[in-house]
Design a protein around this motif. Sequence first.
Motif, PDB file in Angstrom:
ATOM      1  N   UNK A  84     -24.123 -13.824  16.199  1.00  0.00           N
ATOM      2  CA  UNK A  84     -23.099 -14.568  15.469  1.00  0.00           C
ATOM      3  C   UNK A  84     -23.690 -15.930  15.381  1.00  0.00           C
ATOM      4  N   UNK A  85     -24.076 -16.627  16.652  1.00  0.00           N
ATOM      5  CA  UNK A  85     -24.530 -18.062  16.521  1.00  0.00           C
ATOM      6  C   UNK A  85     -25.718 -18.252  15.467  1.00  0.00           C
ATOM      7  N   UNK A  86     -26.588 -17.312  15.357  1.00  0.00           N
ATOM      8  CA  UNK A  86     -27.762 -17.128  14.617  1.00  0.00           C
ATOM      9  C   UNK A  86     -27.358 -17.227  13.293  1.00  0.00           C
ATOM     10  N   UNK A  87     -26.020 -16.641  12.840  1.00  0.00           N
ATOM     11  CA  UNK A  87     -25.373 -16.644  11.593  1.00  0.00           C
ATOM     12  C   UNK A  87     -24.879 -17.947  11.170  1.00  0.00           C
ATOM     13  N   UNK A  88     -24.112 -18.325  12.058  1.00  0.00           N
ATOM     14  CA  UNK A  88     -23.660 -19.996  11.945  1.00  0.00           C
ATOM     15  C   UNK A  88     -24.545 -21.111  11.797  1.00  0.00           C
ATOM     16  N   UNK A  89     -25.703 -20.713  12.523  1.00  0.00           N
ATOM     17  CA  UNK A  89     -26.931 -21.876  12.481  1.00  0.00           C
ATOM     18  C   UNK A  89     -27.588 -21.590  11.002  1.00  0.00           C
ATOM     19  N   UNK A  90     -27.644 -20.635  10.541  1.00  0.00           N
ATOM     20  CA  UNK A  90     -27.985 -20.336   9.016  1.00  0.00           C
ATOM     21  C   UNK A  90     -27.226 -20.898   8.115  1.00  0.00           C
ATOM     22  N   UNK A  91     -25.798 -20.893   8.351  1.00  0.00           N
ATOM     23  CA  UNK A  91     -24.974 -21.469   7.241  1.00  0.00           C
ATOM     24  C   UNK A  91     -24.860 -23.010   7.467  1.00  0.00           C
ATOM     25  N   UNK A  92     -25.350 -23.471   8.515  1.00  0.00           N
ATOM     26  CA  UNK A  92     -25.420 -24.947   8.760  1.00  0.00           C
ATOM     27  C   UNK A  92     -26.536 -25.643   8.146  1.00  0.00           C
ATOM     28  N   UNK A 109     -29.198 -14.037   4.854  1.00  0.00           N
ATOM     29  CA  UNK A 109     -29.396 -12.819   4.746  1.00  0.00           C
ATOM     30  C   UNK A 109     -29.970 -11.962   5.693  1.00  0.00           C
ATOM     31  N   UNK A 110     -31.177 -12.587   6.596  1.00  0.00           N
ATOM     32  CA  UNK A 110     -31.512 -12.291   7.726  1.00  0.00           C
ATOM     33  C   UNK A 110     -30.617 -12.018   8.772  1.00  0.00           C
ATOM     34  N   UNK A 111     -29.849 -13.049   9.062  1.00  0.00           N
ATOM     35  CA  UNK A 111     -28.579 -13.189   9.971  1.00  0.00           C
ATOM     36  C   UNK A 111     -27.697 -12.291   9.866  1.00  0.00           C
ATOM     37  N   UNK A 112     -27.323 -12.013   8.649  1.00  0.00           N
ATOM     38  CA  UNK A 112     -26.229 -10.994   7.979  1.00  0.00           C
ATOM     39  C   UNK A 112     -26.560  -9.637   8.683  1.00  0.00           C
TER      40      UNK A 112
END
Length: 163
Positions: A84-92, A109-112
């Motif tokens: 989840x933190x990886x996904x949030x980092x990607x969004x940022x 996409x990778x984080x998802x």
Amino acid sequence: MDLLTSSVKDFVAATASKEPTPGGGAIAALTAATGAALAEMVANLTFDKKGYEDVQEEMHLLQQKAEFIREKALSLAQADANVFNLFMDALALPKNTDEEKAARSRAIQVATVLATRVPLRTMEISLDALKVAESLIGKSNPNCSSDIGVGALNLKSALMGAI
């Protein structure tokens, strides 16, 4: 936060905080771990009991399966917070240029994909643990019937939470 070494009190407090992790996925995995732990306990409480000599080998195997699932579920609780933190980092990530937009899109996409694997695995191990709990019914120490029931309820909750 290292969910695997924190106290129960700290884990619950972190869940209650305004931080996004640990969240529902980590709780689902932790719930699977507690369900598997109860199945493991029931097998352990059936070892060396008079009248259960013919199921000792099966209890040993069920205890080992439950222990493996418990450990895996705990690692999934941490993995859920991490992805989840990886996904949030990607969004940022920045999105000012076409290159930045493309890199951000790839990272999302990778984080998802990674974020969907953790709950899928939580579902799988919850089902595996339910099979262990079911195998204990009628063969284990009857004083542990409520423990099997609570464990099964936790595992069903973990399964539904992961879904």
